[in-house]
Design a protein around this motif. Structure first.
Motif, PDB file in Angstrom:
ATOM      1  N   SER A 185       0.836  -1.191   0.000  1.00  0.00           N
ATOM      2  CA  SER A 185       0.000   0.000   0.000  1.00  0.00           C
ATOM      3  C   SER A 185       0.877   1.250   0.000  1.00  0.00           C
ATOM      4  CB  SER A 185      -0.909   0.002   1.232  1.00  0.00           C
ATOM      5  OG  SER A 185      -1.560   1.238   1.383  1.00  0.00           O
ATOM      6  N   ARG A 186       0.638   2.142  -0.968  1.00  0.00           N
ATOM      7  CA  ARG A 186       1.443   3.371  -1.046  1.00  0.00           C
ATOM      8  C   ARG A 186       1.243   4.237   0.189  1.00  0.00           C
ATOM      9  NH1 ARG A 186       3.124   5.004  -6.163  1.00  0.00           N
ATOM     10  NH2 ARG A 186       2.598   7.180  -5.741  1.00  0.00           N
ATOM     11  N   ALA A 187       0.000   4.302   0.669  1.00  0.00           N
ATOM     12  CA  ALA A 187      -0.283   5.140   1.832  1.00  0.00           C
ATOM     13  C   ALA A 187       0.413   4.634   3.088  1.00  0.00           C
ATOM     14  CB  ALA A 187      -1.784   5.214   2.068  1.00  0.00           C
ATOM     15  N   SER A 188       0.717   3.341   3.140  1.00  0.00           N
ATOM     16  CA  SER A 188       1.327   2.772   4.336  1.00  0.00           C
ATOM     17  C   SER A 188       2.705   3.364   4.608  1.00  0.00           C
ATOM     18  CB  SER A 188       1.437   1.252   4.207  1.00  0.00           C
ATOM     19  OG  SER A 188       2.364   0.890   3.185  1.00  0.00           O
ATOM     20  N   ILE A 189       3.392   3.833   3.569  1.00  0.00           N
ATOM     21  CA  ILE A 189       4.721   4.420   3.745  1.00  0.00           C
ATOM     22  C   ILE A 189       4.635   5.663   4.618  1.00  0.00           C
ATOM     23  CG2 ILE A 189       6.714   5.399   2.540  1.00  0.00           C
ATOM     24  CD1 ILE A 189       5.848   3.748   0.081  1.00  0.00           C
ATOM     25  N   LEU A 190       3.657   6.514   4.337  1.00  0.00           N
ATOM     26  CA  LEU A 190       3.472   7.727   5.130  1.00  0.00           C
ATOM     27  C   LEU A 190       2.826   7.421   6.470  1.00  0.00           C
ATOM     28  CD1 LEU A 190       2.302  10.312   2.437  1.00  0.00           C
ATOM     29  CD2 LEU A 190       4.612   9.796   3.235  1.00  0.00           C
ATOM     30  N   VAL A 191       1.882   6.496   6.482  1.00  0.00           N
ATOM     31  CA  VAL A 191       1.205   6.145   7.737  1.00  0.00           C
ATOM     32  C   VAL A 191       2.206   5.609   8.752  1.00  0.00           C
ATOM     33  CG1 VAL A 191      -0.474   4.583   8.798  1.00  0.00           C
ATOM     34  CG2 VAL A 191      -1.044   5.770   6.675  1.00  0.00           C
ATOM     35  N   GLY A 192       3.170   4.812   8.289  1.00  0.00           N
ATOM     36  CA  GLY A 192       4.200   4.295   9.194  1.00  0.00           C
ATOM     37  C   GLY A 192       4.986   5.410   9.854  1.00  0.00           C
ATOM     38  N   HIS A 193       5.349   6.441   9.060  1.00  0.00           N
ATOM     39  CA  HIS A 193       6.050   7.600   9.617  1.00  0.00           C
ATOM     40  C   HIS A 193       5.183   8.317  10.634  1.00  0.00           C
ATOM     41  CE1 HIS A 193       9.854   7.858   7.471  1.00  0.00           C
ATOM     42  NE2 HIS A 193       9.249   7.554   6.335  1.00  0.00           N
ATOM     43  N   VAL A 194       3.917   8.535  10.291  1.00  0.00           N
ATOM     44  CA  VAL A 194       3.033   9.323  11.152  1.00  0.00           C
ATOM     45  C   VAL A 194       2.781   8.617  12.477  1.00  0.00           C
ATOM     46  CG1 VAL A 194       0.683  10.215  11.380  1.00  0.00           C
ATOM     47  CG2 VAL A 194       1.936  10.570   9.255  1.00  0.00           C
ATOM     48  N   VAL A 195       2.392   7.354  12.419  1.00  0.00           N
ATOM     49  CA  VAL A 195       2.070   6.624  13.652  1.00  0.00           C
ATOM     50  C   VAL A 195       3.320   6.473  14.522  1.00  0.00           C
ATOM     51  CG1 VAL A 195       1.175   4.487  14.621  1.00  0.00           C
ATOM     52  CG2 VAL A 195       0.156   5.440  12.552  1.00  0.00           C
ATOM     53  N   GLY A 196       4.458   6.167  13.896  1.00  0.00           N
ATOM     54  CA  GLY A 196       5.693   6.044  14.665  1.00  0.00           C
ATOM     55  C   GLY A 196       6.075   7.343  15.344  1.00  0.00           C
ATOM     56  N   SER A 197       5.926   8.458  14.634  1.00  0.00           N
ATOM     57  CA  SER A 197       6.254   9.760  15.216  1.00  0.00           C
ATOM     58  C   SER A 197       5.308  10.120  16.347  1.00  0.00           C
ATOM     59  CB  SER A 197       6.212  10.838  14.128  1.00  0.00           C
ATOM     60  OG  SER A 197       6.473  12.116  14.676  1.00  0.00           O
ATOM     61  N   VAL A 198       4.027   9.842  16.170  1.00  0.00           N
ATOM     62  CA  VAL A 198       3.056  10.137  17.230  1.00  0.00           C
ATOM     63  C   VAL A 198       3.374   9.337  18.484  1.00  0.00           C
ATOM     64  CG1 VAL A 198       0.633   9.916  17.909  1.00  0.00           C
ATOM     65  CG2 VAL A 198       1.210  10.853  15.658  1.00  0.00           C
ATOM     66  N   LEU A 199       3.702   8.056  18.319  1.00  0.00           N
ATOM     67  CA  LEU A 199       4.033   7.227  19.483  1.00  0.00           C
ATOM     68  C   LEU A 199       5.270   7.755  20.210  1.00  0.00           C
ATOM     69  CD1 LEU A 199       3.420   3.621  18.070  1.00  0.00           C
ATOM     70  CD2 LEU A 199       1.983   4.913  19.659  1.00  0.00           C
ATOM     71  N   GLN A 200       6.288   8.160  19.448  1.00  0.00           N
ATOM     72  CA  GLN A 200       7.498   8.687  20.082  1.00  0.00           C
ATOM     73  C   GLN A 200       7.210   9.993  20.807  1.00  0.00           C
ATOM     74  OE1 GLN A 200      11.245   8.341  17.607  1.00  0.00           O
ATOM     75  NE2 GLN A 200       9.770   7.589  16.109  1.00  0.00           N
ATOM     76  N   THR A 201       6.379  10.852  20.211  1.00  0.00           N
ATOM     77  CA  THR A 201       6.052  12.118  20.863  1.00  0.00           C
ATOM     78  C   THR A 201       5.230  11.896  22.115  1.00  0.00           C
ATOM     79  OG1 THR A 201       6.073  13.226  18.691  1.00  0.00           O
ATOM     80  CG2 THR A 201       5.039  14.405  20.512  1.00  0.00           C
ATOM     81  N   VAL A 202       4.336  10.919  22.088  1.00  0.00           N
ATOM     82  CA  VAL A 202       3.561  10.592  23.291  1.00  0.00           C
ATOM     83  C   VAL A 202       4.492  10.133  24.414  1.00  0.00           C
ATOM     84  CG1 VAL A 202       1.888   8.960  24.257  1.00  0.00           C
ATOM     85  CG2 VAL A 202       1.410  10.106  22.086  1.00  0.00           C
ATOM     86  N   VAL A 203       5.511   9.353  24.080  1.00  0.00           N
ATOM     87  CA  VAL A 203       6.498   8.938  25.082  1.00  0.00           C
ATOM     88  C   VAL A 203       7.214  10.161  25.643  1.00  0.00           C
ATOM     89  CG1 VAL A 203       8.655   7.670  25.447  1.00  0.00           C
ATOM     90  CG2 VAL A 203       6.802   6.639  24.124  1.00  0.00           C
ATOM     91  N   ASN A 204       7.594  11.102  24.759  1.00  0.00           N
ATOM     92  CA  ASN A 204       8.253  12.330  25.215  1.00  0.00           C
ATOM     93  C   ASN A 204       7.337  13.160  26.107  1.00  0.00           C
ATOM     94  OD1 ASN A 204      10.511  11.593  23.744  1.00  0.00           O
ATOM     95  ND2 ASN A 204      10.001  12.875  21.978  1.00  0.00           N
ATOM     96  N   LEU A 205       6.060  13.236  25.750  1.00  0.00           N
ATOM     97  CA  LEU A 205       5.100  13.967  26.584  1.00  0.00           C
ATOM     98  C   LEU A 205       4.988  13.325  27.968  1.00  0.00           C
ATOM     99  CD1 LEU A 205       2.254  14.618  23.975  1.00  0.00           C
ATOM    100  CD2 LEU A 205       3.662  16.366  25.079  1.00  0.00           C
ATOM    101  N   THR A 206       5.011  12.009  28.004  1.00  0.00           N
ATOM    102  CA  THR A 206       4.958  11.306  29.277  1.00  0.00           C
ATOM    103  C   THR A 206       6.193  11.609  30.118  1.00  0.00           C
ATOM    104  OG1 THR A 206       3.684   9.526  28.234  1.00  0.00           O
ATOM    105  CG2 THR A 206       4.719   9.036  30.351  1.00  0.00           C
TER     106      THR A 206
END
Length: 266
Positions: free
Chosen positions: A110-131
């Motif tokens: 899936s072409r969209a999965s390339i960007l979705v992987g970046h987005v979800v991974g970045s959100v998870l890392q930022t949530v860890v930083n917020l914690t």
């Protein structure tokens, strides 16, 4: 039922594969992730222990450092969300510049999965930083009086805003030609807007020529909403404006990113 679920399964699998790839990259190159996490912590400690009494007195907090800490923490949380946009833009630009995306496009994924992987991974890392930032704030004396509902609402708004900034950062990474340029593209988001907001002082203390912008820009509306939810200060019109800004930025970033990705010749 099975025919409706089956087509979505490969797309979900591709998204999870790309998410795993991006998380592994973050683990192998932790320096940028660590830097992004430590900058807000450094600013929190700096403004609380060096400027806390003076700024607390200046904004009517009676020179009380714990009171200024309660005022400051919501703004630092938003700065954490802003700084998290930098590695996202760099990672997207690096993938495009190194040609890995061109190889992905030749594969049956899936072409969209390339960007979705970046987005979800970045959100998870930022949530860890917020914690992490929240834990440091609690350790040095931050004592919010929010209940479970207020905490849930504040966390939900923060995640929504992080998602919006992440999609916008993906677009900024796609328009950048080099990773160095991509690291500079989100600077207005990660540094300028948070400083021209109610992060450190109320917007009412600012000169009139900048006060209107500072009051209605996205960071201030989200900060004041989170501040109201956690500390009980008035939210006013900021609640609906924060949600509206977050949705608008998310839609803009999503549409812009998909269009850039579809027509990128690299």
């Amino acid at each position: 039922m099975s025919s409706a679920v089956q087509p979505a399964t490969p797309h979900l699998r591709d998204c999870l594969t790309m998410l795993r790839r991006n998380l592994l990259h973050a683990r192998r190159y932790p320096s940028m992730t660590l830097q992004v996490a430590l900058i807000p912590v450094f600013l929190l400690l700096l403004f609380v222990y060096v400027f806390g009494s003076a700024l607390g007195a200046g904004i009517g907090q009676g020179g009380d450092r714990p009171a200024y800490l309660a005022y400051l923490v919501p703004g630092i949380l938003l700065m954490t969300a802003g700084t998290g946009s930098v590695p996202t833009a760099v990672a997207v630009c690096t993938d495009m510049a190194e040609g890995i995306v061109a190889r992905f496009r030749t594969m049956a994924i899936s072409r969209a999965s390339i960007l979705v992987g970046h987005v979800v991974g970045s959100v998870l890392q930022t949530v860890v930083n917020l914690t992490l930032v929240t834990a440091v704030a609690l350790a040095i004396g931050f004592r919010p009086d929010a209940g479970p509902v207020e905490w849930l609402a504040a966390c939900g708004l923060l995640v929504l805003f992080v998602l919006a900034l992440t999609w916008l950062s993906v677009a900024l990474g796609l328009i950048s030609r080099t990773p160095e340029g991509a690291s500079n593209a989100p600077l207005p988001i990660s540094f300028l807007l948070p400083f021209v907001s109610s992060t450190f002082v109320p917007v009412g203390s600012m000169p009139s020529w900048i006060r209107w912008f500072a009051e209605y820009q996205p960071f201030t509306t989200v900060i004041e909403t989170v501040r109201g939810l956690l500390t009980g200060t008035p939210i006013g019109h900021n609640g609906w404006m924060a949600v509206a800004w977050s949705i608008a930025i998310a839609v803009l970033g999503l549409v812009w990113s998909l269009r850039l990705f579809d027509r990128d010749p690299r």
